[in-house]
Design a protein around this motif. Structure first.
Motif, PDB file in Angstrom:
ATOM      1  N   LEU A 178       0.832  -1.204   0.000  1.00  0.00           N
ATOM      2  CA  LEU A 178       0.000   0.000   0.000  1.00  0.00           C
ATOM      3  C   LEU A 178       0.870   1.259   0.000  1.00  0.00           C
ATOM      4  O   LEU A 178       0.530   2.255  -0.650  1.00  0.00           O
ATOM      5  CB  LEU A 178      -0.935  -0.009   1.212  1.00  0.00           C
ATOM      6  CG  LEU A 178      -2.056  -1.064   1.157  1.00  0.00           C
ATOM      7  CD1 LEU A 178      -2.848  -1.060   2.463  1.00  0.00           C
ATOM      8  CD2 LEU A 178      -2.980  -0.824  -0.028  1.00  0.00           C
ATOM      9  N   ILE A 179       1.987   1.210   0.712  1.00  0.00           N
ATOM     10  CA  ILE A 179       2.922   2.341   0.677  1.00  0.00           C
ATOM     11  C   ILE A 179       3.517   2.488  -0.723  1.00  0.00           C
ATOM     12  O   ILE A 179       3.613   3.596  -1.271  1.00  0.00           O
ATOM     13  CB  ILE A 179       4.032   2.146   1.722  1.00  0.00           C
ATOM     14  CG1 ILE A 179       3.454   2.243   3.135  1.00  0.00           C
ATOM     15  CG2 ILE A 179       5.145   3.185   1.528  1.00  0.00           C
ATOM     16  CD1 ILE A 179       4.438   1.888   4.226  1.00  0.00           C
ATOM     17  N   ILE A 180       3.906   1.358  -1.316  1.00  0.00           N
ATOM     18  CA  ILE A 180       4.452   1.376  -2.674  1.00  0.00           C
ATOM     19  C   ILE A 180       3.419   1.915  -3.650  1.00  0.00           C
ATOM     20  O   ILE A 180       3.742   2.701  -4.551  1.00  0.00           O
ATOM     21  CB  ILE A 180       4.910  -0.038  -3.084  1.00  0.00           C
ATOM     22  CG1 ILE A 180       6.138  -0.444  -2.266  1.00  0.00           C
ATOM     23  CG2 ILE A 180       5.211  -0.107  -4.582  1.00  0.00           C
ATOM     24  CD1 ILE A 180       6.550  -1.890  -2.439  1.00  0.00           C
ATOM     25  N   LEU A 181       2.157   1.527  -3.480  1.00  0.00           N
ATOM     26  CA  LEU A 181       1.079   2.036  -4.337  1.00  0.00           C
ATOM     27  C   LEU A 181       1.014   3.562  -4.254  1.00  0.00           C
ATOM     28  O   LEU A 181       0.915   4.248  -5.280  1.00  0.00           O
ATOM     29  CB  LEU A 181      -0.255   1.423  -3.919  1.00  0.00           C
ATOM     30  CG  LEU A 181      -1.513   1.988  -4.597  1.00  0.00           C
ATOM     31  CD1 LEU A 181      -1.473   1.783  -6.102  1.00  0.00           C
ATOM     32  CD2 LEU A 181      -2.770   1.362  -3.985  1.00  0.00           C
ATOM     33  N   GLY A 182       1.066   4.095  -3.039  1.00  0.00           N
ATOM     34  CA  GLY A 182       1.031   5.545  -2.867  1.00  0.00           C
ATOM     35  C   GLY A 182       2.219   6.228  -3.528  1.00  0.00           C
ATOM     36  O   GLY A 182       2.075   7.273  -4.171  1.00  0.00           O
ATOM     37  N   VAL A 183       3.417   5.630  -3.385  1.00  0.00           N
ATOM     38  CA  VAL A 183       4.621   6.194  -4.007  1.00  0.00           C
ATOM     39  C   VAL A 183       4.491   6.192  -5.527  1.00  0.00           C
ATOM     40  O   VAL A 183       4.839   7.171  -6.204  1.00  0.00           O
ATOM     41  CB  VAL A 183       5.869   5.398  -3.568  1.00  0.00           C
ATOM     42  CG1 VAL A 183       7.102   5.842  -4.365  1.00  0.00           C
ATOM     43  CG2 VAL A 183       6.122   5.583  -2.079  1.00  0.00           C
ATOM     44  N   LEU A 184       3.974   5.092  -6.082  1.00  0.00           N
ATOM     45  CA  LEU A 184       3.842   4.987  -7.536  1.00  0.00           C
ATOM     46  C   LEU A 184       2.842   6.003  -8.086  1.00  0.00           C
ATOM     47  O   LEU A 184       3.082   6.619  -9.130  1.00  0.00           O
ATOM     48  CB  LEU A 184       3.405   3.575  -7.924  1.00  0.00           C
ATOM     49  CG  LEU A 184       4.384   2.440  -7.609  1.00  0.00           C
ATOM     50  CD1 LEU A 184       3.813   1.107  -8.063  1.00  0.00           C
ATOM     51  CD2 LEU A 184       5.742   2.687  -8.248  1.00  0.00           C
ATOM     52  N   LEU A 185       1.729   6.178  -7.386  1.00  0.00           N
ATOM     53  CA  LEU A 185       0.733   7.146  -7.854  1.00  0.00           C
ATOM     54  C   LEU A 185       1.266   8.571  -7.756  1.00  0.00           C
ATOM     55  O   LEU A 185       0.952   9.424  -8.602  1.00  0.00           O
ATOM     56  CB  LEU A 185      -0.556   6.998  -7.046  1.00  0.00           C
ATOM     57  CG  LEU A 185      -1.323   5.683  -7.268  1.00  0.00           C
ATOM     58  CD1 LEU A 185      -2.544   5.622  -6.361  1.00  0.00           C
ATOM     59  CD2 LEU A 185      -1.735   5.523  -8.727  1.00  0.00           C
ATOM     60  N   LEU A 186       2.078   8.839  -6.737  1.00  0.00           N
ATOM     61  CA  LEU A 186       2.702  10.150  -6.616  1.00  0.00           C
ATOM     62  C   LEU A 186       3.749  10.352  -7.708  1.00  0.00           C
ATOM     63  O   LEU A 186       3.829  11.414  -8.338  1.00  0.00           O
ATOM     64  CB  LEU A 186       3.353  10.295  -5.235  1.00  0.00           C
ATOM     65  CG  LEU A 186       4.032  11.641  -4.934  1.00  0.00           C
ATOM     66  CD1 LEU A 186       3.007  12.776  -4.971  1.00  0.00           C
ATOM     67  CD2 LEU A 186       4.730  11.589  -3.581  1.00  0.00           C
ATOM     68  N   LEU A 187       4.526   9.302  -7.959  1.00  0.00           N
ATOM     69  CA  LEU A 187       5.560   9.366  -8.989  1.00  0.00           C
ATOM     70  C   LEU A 187       4.941   9.511 -10.376  1.00  0.00           C
ATOM     71  O   LEU A 187       5.547  10.105 -11.268  1.00  0.00           O
ATOM     72  CB  LEU A 187       6.423   8.101  -8.924  1.00  0.00           C
ATOM     73  CG  LEU A 187       7.637   8.016  -9.859  1.00  0.00           C
ATOM     74  CD1 LEU A 187       8.614   9.139  -9.557  1.00  0.00           C
ATOM     75  CD2 LEU A 187       8.314   6.653  -9.705  1.00  0.00           C
ATOM     76  N   TRP A 188       3.736   8.962 -10.542  1.00  0.00           N
ATOM     77  CA  TRP A 188       3.051   9.033 -11.835  1.00  0.00           C
ATOM     78  C   TRP A 188       2.897  10.484 -12.308  1.00  0.00           C
ATOM     79  O   TRP A 188       3.012  10.773 -13.499  1.00  0.00           O
ATOM     80  CB  TRP A 188       1.697   8.350 -11.713  1.00  0.00           C
ATOM     81  CG  TRP A 188       0.947   8.267 -13.016  1.00  0.00           C
ATOM     82  CD1 TRP A 188       0.159   9.221 -13.578  1.00  0.00           C
ATOM     83  CD2 TRP A 188       0.946   7.175 -13.935  1.00  0.00           C
ATOM     84  NE1 TRP A 188      -0.353   8.800 -14.770  1.00  0.00           N
ATOM     85  CE2 TRP A 188       0.115   7.539 -15.018  1.00  0.00           C
ATOM     86  CE3 TRP A 188       1.542   5.913 -13.933  1.00  0.00           C
ATOM     87  CZ2 TRP A 188      -0.126   6.692 -16.095  1.00  0.00           C
ATOM     88  CZ3 TRP A 188       1.302   5.072 -15.004  1.00  0.00           C
ATOM     89  CH2 TRP A 188       0.487   5.456 -16.066  1.00  0.00           C
ATOM     90  N   HIS A 190       4.874  12.849 -11.900  1.00  0.00           N
ATOM     91  CA  HIS A 190       6.159  13.436 -12.297  1.00  0.00           C
ATOM     92  C   HIS A 190       6.948  12.466 -13.186  1.00  0.00           C
ATOM     93  O   HIS A 190       8.181  12.542 -13.245  1.00  0.00           O
ATOM     94  CB  HIS A 190       6.983  13.778 -11.048  1.00  0.00           C
ATOM     95  CG  HIS A 190       6.234  14.610 -10.048  1.00  0.00           C
ATOM     96  ND1 HIS A 190       6.030  15.971 -10.203  1.00  0.00           N
ATOM     97  CD2 HIS A 190       5.608  14.270  -8.882  1.00  0.00           C
ATOM     98  CE1 HIS A 190       5.334  16.434  -9.178  1.00  0.00           C
ATOM     99  NE2 HIS A 190       5.058  15.424  -8.362  1.00  0.00           N
ATOM    100  N   ARG A 191       6.243  11.589 -13.860  1.00  0.00           N
ATOM    101  CA  ARG A 191       6.902  10.577 -14.694  1.00  0.00           C
ATOM    102  C   ARG A 191       7.681  11.242 -15.825  1.00  0.00           C
ATOM    103  O   ARG A 191       7.147  12.071 -16.556  1.00  0.00           O
ATOM    104  CB  ARG A 191       5.844   9.632 -15.265  1.00  0.00           C
ATOM    105  CG  ARG A 191       6.406   8.445 -16.003  1.00  0.00           C
ATOM    106  CD  ARG A 191       5.318   7.433 -16.269  1.00  0.00           C
ATOM    107  NE  ARG A 191       4.238   8.021 -17.042  1.00  0.00           N
ATOM    108  CZ  ARG A 191       3.778   7.514 -18.192  1.00  0.00           C
ATOM    109  NH1 ARG A 191       4.323   6.432 -18.691  1.00  0.00           N
ATOM    110  NH2 ARG A 191       2.778   8.082 -18.823  1.00  0.00           N
ATOM    111  N   GLY A 195       8.349   3.413 -18.512  1.00  0.00           N
ATOM    112  CA  GLY A 195       9.021   2.349 -17.772  1.00  0.00           C
ATOM    113  C   GLY A 195       9.428   2.758 -16.376  1.00  0.00           C
ATOM    114  O   GLY A 195       9.772   1.901 -15.546  1.00  0.00           O
ATOM    115  N   GLN A 196       9.380   4.048 -16.085  1.00  0.00           N
ATOM    116  CA  GLN A 196       9.819   4.536 -14.778  1.00  0.00           C
ATOM    117  C   GLN A 196       8.965   3.973 -13.648  1.00  0.00           C
ATOM    118  O   GLN A 196       9.484   3.556 -12.604  1.00  0.00           O
ATOM    119  CB  GLN A 196       9.787   6.058 -14.748  1.00  0.00           C
ATOM    120  CG  GLN A 196      10.327   6.657 -13.458  1.00  0.00           C
ATOM    121  CD  GLN A 196      10.315   8.176 -13.477  1.00  0.00           C
ATOM    122  OE1 GLN A 196       9.731   8.801 -14.358  1.00  0.00           O
ATOM    123  NE2 GLN A 196      10.967   8.793 -12.504  1.00  0.00           N
TER     124      GLN A 196
END
Length: 258
Positions: A178-188, A190-191, A195-196
């Motif tokens: 769930l933490i990784i999910l939050g990080v990925l959505l935040l990173l999305w 600023h992609r 592949g990032q």
């Protein structure tokens, strides 16, 4: 915990199966939602998603059977009973990647863009699946006497050792996802390159799993050189993902500089 939600005559509804199905449904929804934002054909993406789901389930179950064949010698038909627990994530990833790459190439879909869309969906589906593991008692942790958040399984149908304080490794994994999910959505938001998101997921998930594996007792195969088979898979995933991120970042920087 609650391996069975309810039983009516011969019909038994397993909590693991319900949460696995819910995770798959929400994961498919998130994947198609992100794919639409990228301007991809939603019907084609849904078809691809269903193939990935089927191949992922088959691959994860097949690897579990290969690593734990003794569990099925007396009752081979139980190979099909995935609702009772017994899936190895990395077997599912390997199978889904092979099938997905073949279909994406055949249908001329952008591979890295679709993988970016799939990563948050995969994290979400996995997290719910791990809550299912917690309900069934599989993937349990080592004994933790006096642990402040140790859990004790007492249901006669649980797959975990009963009446012992254990590390709740299923919840550790679900929380990490769930933490990784939050990080990925935040990173999305600023992609910078295709592949990032996917390789960030691979790196974060691999590192988290290597750490959590040290608290786990329900191994899939015997340890080798200090790592369980799953630990080796996770370490390999983290290393490959880190290398891919560095390569793609440099490629993107060179492209922008050129």
């Amino acid at each position: 915990m609650f391996p069975v939600l309810f039983s009516i005559g011969p019909l038994t509804l397993h909590t693991y199966g319900v949460l696995l199905a819910l995770g798959a449904a929400l994961g498919l929804w998130l994947l198609t939602h992100l794919a639409k934002k990228q301007g991809l054909d939603p019907d084609r993406v849904m078809s691809l998603s269903l193939w990935l789901l089927i191949s992922g389930l088959v691959g994860s179950r097949l690897l579990f059977v290969l690593l734990e064949p003794a569990q099925f010698k007396s009752a081979p038909w139980r190979v099909l009973a995935i609702w009772e627990g017994g899936l190895v994530f990395y077997g599912g990833v390997a199978a889904a990647l092979v099938v997905g790459l073949i279909l994406m190439r055949r249908w001329r879909l952008p591979v890295l863009t679709l993988l970016d869309c799939a990563a948050p969906a995969l994290a979400l589906g996995q997290a719910l699946g791990r809550f299912g593991c917690f309900s069934a008692g599989c993937c349990y942790g080592r004994v933790w006497e006096g642990g402040w958040c140790a859990v004790t399984f007492s249901d006669p149908l649980t797959l975990a050792p009963r009446d012992l304080p254990l590390h709740p490794t299923q919840l550790y994994t679900a929380g990490a996802l769930l933490i990784i999910l939050g990080v990925l959505l935040l990173l999305w938001r600023h992609r910078r390159f295709a592949g990032q998101i996917f390789f960030a997921y691979g790196f974060l998930h691999g590192i988290a799993r290597v750490i959590i594996e040290t608290f786990r007792a329900d191994w899939r195969g015997e340890p080798f050189l200090g790592f369980t088979p799953t630990g080796w898979f996770a370490l390999g995933l983290a290393v490959v993902s880190a290398a891919a991120l560095i390569y793609l970042q440099r490629k993107n920087a060179a492209k922008q500089g050129g």
